[in-house]
Enzyme design. Sequence first.
Site, mmCIF file in Angstrom:
data_model
loop_
_atom_site.group_PDB
_atom_site.id
_atom_site.type_symbol
_atom_site.label_atom_id
_atom_site.label_comp_id
_atom_site.label_asym_id
_atom_site.label_seq_id
_atom_site.Cartn_x
_atom_site.Cartn_y
_atom_site.Cartn_z
ATOM 1 N N ASN A 17 40.581 38.881 41.128
ATOM 2 C CA ASN A 17 41.645 38.141 40.437
ATOM 3 C C ASN A 17 42.793 37.806 41.389
ATOM 4 O OD1 ASN A 17 41.264 37.623 37.427
ATOM 5 N ND2 ASN A 17 40.546 39.748 37.621
ATOM 6 N N HIS A 108 43.681 41.841 31.155
ATOM 7 C CA HIS A 108 42.883 42.917 30.564
ATOM 8 C C HIS A 108 41.552 42.329 30.095
ATOM 9 C CE1 HIS A 108 42.087 46.700 28.561
ATOM 10 N NE2 HIS A 108 41.676 46.010 27.509
ATOM 11 N N GLU A 141 56.030 49.278 27.632
ATOM 12 C CA GLU A 141 55.760 50.714 27.702
ATOM 13 C C GLU A 141 54.458 51.073 26.995
ATOM 14 O OE1 GLU A 141 58.628 49.322 27.066
ATOM 15 O OE2 GLU A 141 60.167 50.267 28.313
ATOM 16 N N ASP A 144 48.580 48.115 27.300
ATOM 17 C CA ASP A 144 47.888 46.896 26.846
ATOM 18 C C ASP A 144 48.459 46.363 25.536
ATOM 19 O OD1 ASP A 144 46.214 47.154 29.079
ATOM 20 O OD2 ASP A 144 44.777 48.375 27.980
ATOM 21 N N GLU A 171 34.509 35.692 35.311
ATOM 22 C CA GLU A 171 34.647 34.252 35.614
ATOM 23 C C GLU A 171 35.742 33.622 34.765
ATOM 24 O OE1 GLU A 171 31.085 31.956 35.366
ATOM 25 O OE2 GLU A 171 29.970 33.353 36.634
ATOM 26 N N ALA A 172 35.795 34.037 33.506
ATOM 27 C CA ALA A 172 36.844 33.516 32.617
ATOM 28 C C ALA A 172 38.221 34.009 33.074
ATOM 29 C CB ALA A 172 36.566 33.938 31.175
ATOM 30 N N GLU A 173 38.285 35.256 33.548
ATOM 31 C CA GLU A 173 39.559 35.789 34.049
ATOM 32 C C GLU A 173 40.087 34.937 35.196
ATOM 33 O OE1 GLU A 173 39.781 40.037 34.829
ATOM 34 O OE2 GLU A 173 38.079 40.411 33.518
#
Length: 187
Positions: A17, A108, A141, A144, A171-173
């Site tokens: 990434n 994520h 805090e 996710d 790949e989508a990330e």
Amino acid sequence: MTAPVRVAVLISGRGSNMQSLASHQGEDYVIALVASDKPDAAGLAWAREQGLPVFAADAKALGKAAFEAALDDALREAGVERIALAGYMRLVSDGFVARWRDRIVNIHPSLLPKYKGLDTHARAIAAGDRTAGCTVHLVTEELDGGAILGQAEVPVEPGDTPDTLAARVLEAEHRLYPAVLKEFVRR
Ligand code: GAR
């Protein structure tokens, strides 16, 4: 024209990434620093080859407080304005979040709010989900749990394993993260 926003990318591992974010830098943002909590993170070699400034320290050996203090110094010395977590596998402290409030984003590998934490792909397959995906969100805090800035969906195919699904999501990330970061740095 305003100058590109100076972004730090934080990694713990392979850094694919980070590579995608770096290949989309330009008018909107530049990578001012690549930082890692693991001096042997594979992605650091690529970052150094590209001539990107690198900060790496062993967070485990230093302890969280000392590591984050050193990281914070490096971020400020590099003139960093926003932080993009990219496969950064260490929880950031509440104090760090507060110092960089609303300026840290994370990617994520699930369609949040589903599957916070680890093993997202195995959990999606076990649940029989027909779609999976990834989310870019603000870091708060709550693990996710920050505001969702963008998501991308991919199908879960029959016979998928966590690895085959992870590859499709990754790949989508690589498409989602640079697009969302470009929007985020304009806010
Ligand atoms: C990515 O799939 C990212 O979404 C995930 O780790 C992988 C890192 O890959 N992040 C998390 O699980 C954060 N909790 P990369 O190092 O090749 O970018």
